[in-house]
Design a protein around this motif. Structure first.
Motif, short mmCIF file in Angstrom:
data_model
loop_
_atom_site.label_atom_id
_atom_site.label_comp_id
_atom_site.label_asym_id
_atom_site.label_seq_id
_atom_site.Cartn_x
_atom_site.Cartn_y
_atom_site.Cartn_z
N PHE A 173 52.41 43.52 18.20
CA PHE A 173 53.73 42.89 18.25
C PHE A 173 53.64 41.58 19.02
CE2 PHE A 173 57.82 42.14 20.35
CZ PHE A 173 58.66 42.09 19.23
N VAL A 174 53.98 40.48 18.35
CA VAL A 174 54.06 39.17 18.99
C VAL A 174 55.49 38.69 18.81
CG1 VAL A 174 53.19 36.82 19.04
CG2 VAL A 174 51.65 38.70 18.44
N PHE A 175 56.18 38.47 19.93
CA PHE A 175 57.62 38.21 19.87
C PHE A 175 57.97 37.02 18.97
CE2 PHE A 175 61.50 36.14 21.36
CZ PHE A 175 62.40 37.19 21.24
N TRP A 176 57.27 35.90 19.15
CA TRP A 176 57.67 34.70 18.40
C TRP A 176 57.41 34.87 16.91
CZ3 TRP A 176 54.53 31.70 15.36
CH2 TRP A 176 53.16 31.82 15.53
N LYS A 177 56.32 35.59 16.57
CA LYS A 177 56.05 35.84 15.14
C LYS A 177 57.12 36.75 14.55
CE LYS A 177 51.04 35.16 15.07
NZ LYS A 177 49.73 35.80 14.79
N ALA A 178 57.52 37.78 15.34
CA ALA A 178 58.56 38.70 14.87
C ALA A 178 59.88 37.96 14.69
CB ALA A 178 58.72 39.85 15.86
N ALA A 179 60.19 37.05 15.63
CA ALA A 179 61.44 36.28 15.54
C ALA A 179 61.44 35.37 14.31
CB ALA A 179 61.64 35.45 16.81
N VAL A 180 60.30 34.72 14.05
CA VAL A 180 60.20 33.84 12.88
C VAL A 180 60.34 34.66 11.59
CG1 VAL A 180 58.65 32.36 11.56
CG2 VAL A 180 58.85 32.05 14.03
N GLU A 181 59.68 35.81 11.55
CA GLU A 181 59.77 36.68 10.36
C GLU A 181 61.20 37.15 10.15
OE1 GLU A 181 58.12 41.00 8.71
OE2 GLU A 181 57.15 40.06 10.44
N PHE A 182 61.87 37.51 11.23
CA PHE A 182 63.24 37.98 11.16
C PHE A 182 64.15 36.90 10.58
CE2 PHE A 182 67.48 38.45 13.06
CZ PHE A 182 67.78 39.76 12.75
N LEU A 183 64.05 35.69 11.11
CA LEU A 183 64.88 34.58 10.64
C LEU A 183 64.58 34.21 9.20
CD1 LEU A 183 64.85 32.29 13.82
CD2 LEU A 183 66.73 33.72 13.00
N ALA A 184 63.28 34.26 8.83
CA ALA A 184 62.89 33.92 7.46
C ALA A 184 63.46 34.93 6.46
CB ALA A 184 61.37 33.86 7.35
N VAL A 185 63.42 36.21 6.81
CA VAL A 185 63.94 37.26 5.93
C VAL A 185 65.45 37.10 5.74
CG1 VAL A 185 64.37 39.74 5.76
CG2 VAL A 185 62.10 38.92 6.40
N ILE A 186 66.15 36.83 6.85
CA ILE A 186 67.61 36.67 6.80
C ILE A 186 67.99 35.43 5.99
CG2 ILE A 186 69.69 36.27 8.18
CD1 ILE A 186 68.48 39.07 8.50
N ALA A 187 67.35 34.28 6.33
CA ALA A 187 67.66 33.02 5.65
C ALA A 187 67.33 33.10 4.16
CB ALA A 187 66.91 31.87 6.30
N GLY A 188 66.20 33.72 3.85
CA GLY A 188 65.79 33.85 2.45
C GLY A 188 66.79 34.64 1.63
N GLY A 189 67.30 35.74 2.20
CA GLY A 189 68.30 36.54 1.50
C GLY A 189 69.58 35.77 1.24
#
Length: 430
Positions: A173-189
């Motif tokens: 778990f890397v916080f910044w990578k998880a945050a980027v993935e989270f935002l990308a998934v939300i924005a993409g949807g």
């Protein structure tokens, strides 16, 4: 065709019980769940397995799309701050609280697995919310907040679920990578949903379809949006919700459908949603006896105890969270009124009173999405390792969902009646 007869029986029960529920003064979804549990214990009854792919690809898109179409878009927009707080911040807080309970009270549950359980059980369900609230008279703003929250929060929980599952599988778990993935998934949807809605409106503008073809295309759209978003590793849930909100806005402005087509679409959707939502509530009940059979007898009571504790903690966190939000919002509004007295009346309606805050706090039942997500847990990882305590997690999830739906579902109409909530100011408030 193996489950054809039992599926027909379930649909017949859905129709028959709709006539029984008003007579026995029991919320219709609760009656369906209890019936499903009773049917599941009948010896030699053919079991209909909950296939996560079916739930996510067949059931979820139309139910989310219908809920997004029928929500008040102006109300959703005005309350986006509260809805976002409930759908993102509170989901993450609830997930952490449930993870802590699972880690400290269930032997052998690590923190990563605890967060998987938290992600499964943290989001209230859109189908459960609409099913319980459908026949209740709530203030429009309160209903909009509850429905809006349940539309968006699945995206938060399912995204965190993917991240936590990767950690359990051996990832780091890397916080910044998880945050980027989270935002990308939300924005993409969101992008997929809005683009699909825009293309749909342009298509109807330049192609002269019959009303039947338009209604058919409208039914097909949420499935396409969900699958398209998921193929890009984006949130299929948010794609469907964004599509529904965009379409709702265009329909209400009179730019998309004729009145005849709109009435036809509503009639078709009402039948689809009635059958699908009823089927799902019975399916949740049917699942309990099946998962019960797969649990060692000595662990059933401790797991039920843990389920009840998770239910209490999740409900307490929700009530405390919404009242903290109300207190903080009240302070901001009072400060704003002090500096801008000419906006006093406008700003006063933005704050929830304690009665509606309590109703929102008591609401938030989990449902089929949580059950399907738990069942979707892998049995074995790619490296050959078994998923830790998978059967116990599925049993825990189904038990918590049933506890929430039954206790909160039965208690909600009683609470609303005792509080005597005033709905006369709906139009002004919204």
């Amino acid at each position: 065709m193996e489950y054809y007869h039992i599926i027909i029986i379930i649909f017949a029960l859905v129709i028959a019980l709709s006539a029984v529920a008003p007579r026995i003064k029991l919320p219709y979804p609760i009656l369906l769940i209890l019936t499903g549990i009773c049917v599941g214990f009948i010896p030699h009854i053919q079991y209909v397995p909950v296939d996560p792919d079916i739930v996510f690809l067949i059931f979820l898109p139309p139910l989310l799309y219908d809920a997004a179409l029928n929500i008040s878009f102006p109300g959703f927009k005005k309350n986006i701050g509260t809805i976002s707080m409930l759908a993102v911040t509170m989901v993450l807080v609830t997930m952490t609280a449930i993870a802590a309970v699972a880690h400290f009270f269930i032997p052998g549950i690590s923190w990563p697995v605890g967060f998987v359980i938290g992600a499964i059980l943290s989001p209230p369900d859109a189908i459960a919310a609409s099913g319980i609230l459908r026949n209740m008279k709530l203030p429009e703003r309160t209903a909009t907040i509850l429905e809006g929250e349940s539309l968006v929060n699945d995206a938060t929980a399912l995204t965190v679920y993917r991240i936590a599952l990767g950690v359990v599988a051996g990832g780091v778990f890397v916080f910044w990578k998880a945050a980027v993935e989270f935002l990308a998934v939300i924005a993409g949807g969101l992008v997929v949903g809005v683009v699909m809605g825009w293309l749909f409106s342009k298509l109807l503008r330049y192609v002269n379809f019959t009303s039947t073809a338009v209604v058919s295309l409208n039914i097909l759209l949420p499935f396409v949006a969900y699958q398209l978003a998921e193929s890009f590793d984006a949130s299929g849930v948010l794609a469907v919700v964004a599509l529904g909100l965009y379409t709702s806005r265009r329909v209400n402005s009179g730019c998309l459908f004729s009145r005849e087509t709109m009435n036809q679409a509503r009639s078709v959707w009402s039948v689809i949603i009635y059958l699908l939502s009823g089927f799902i509530f019975i399916l949740i009940g049917l699942e309990f006896p099946q998962v019960l059979h797969g649990i060692p007898e000595g662990t059933i009571k401790p797991l039920i105890g843990s389920s009840f504790l998770i239910f209490v903690i999740a409900l307490a966190v929700r009530i405390l969270f919404i009242f903290e939000h109300k207190w903080r919002t009240d302070r901001l509004h009072l400060r704003h009124i002090h500096h801008h007295p000419h906006e006093r009346e406008k700003k006063q309606v933005r704050s929830l009173d304690w009665k509606n805050a309590l109703v929102i706090g008591w609401s938030g039942m989990r449902g089929i999405v949580s059950v399907a997500t738990a069942i979707a847990l892998p049995t074995i990882f790619a490296g050959g390792e078994k998923f830790p305590q998978r059967d116990s997690i599925v049993f825990l999830t189904v038990t918590v969902v049933i506890l929430m739906l039954v206790i909160q579902g039965i208690g909600l109409p009683i609470l609303v009646k005792l509080l005597r909530i005033d709905t006369s100011g709906d139009k002004k408030e919204m």
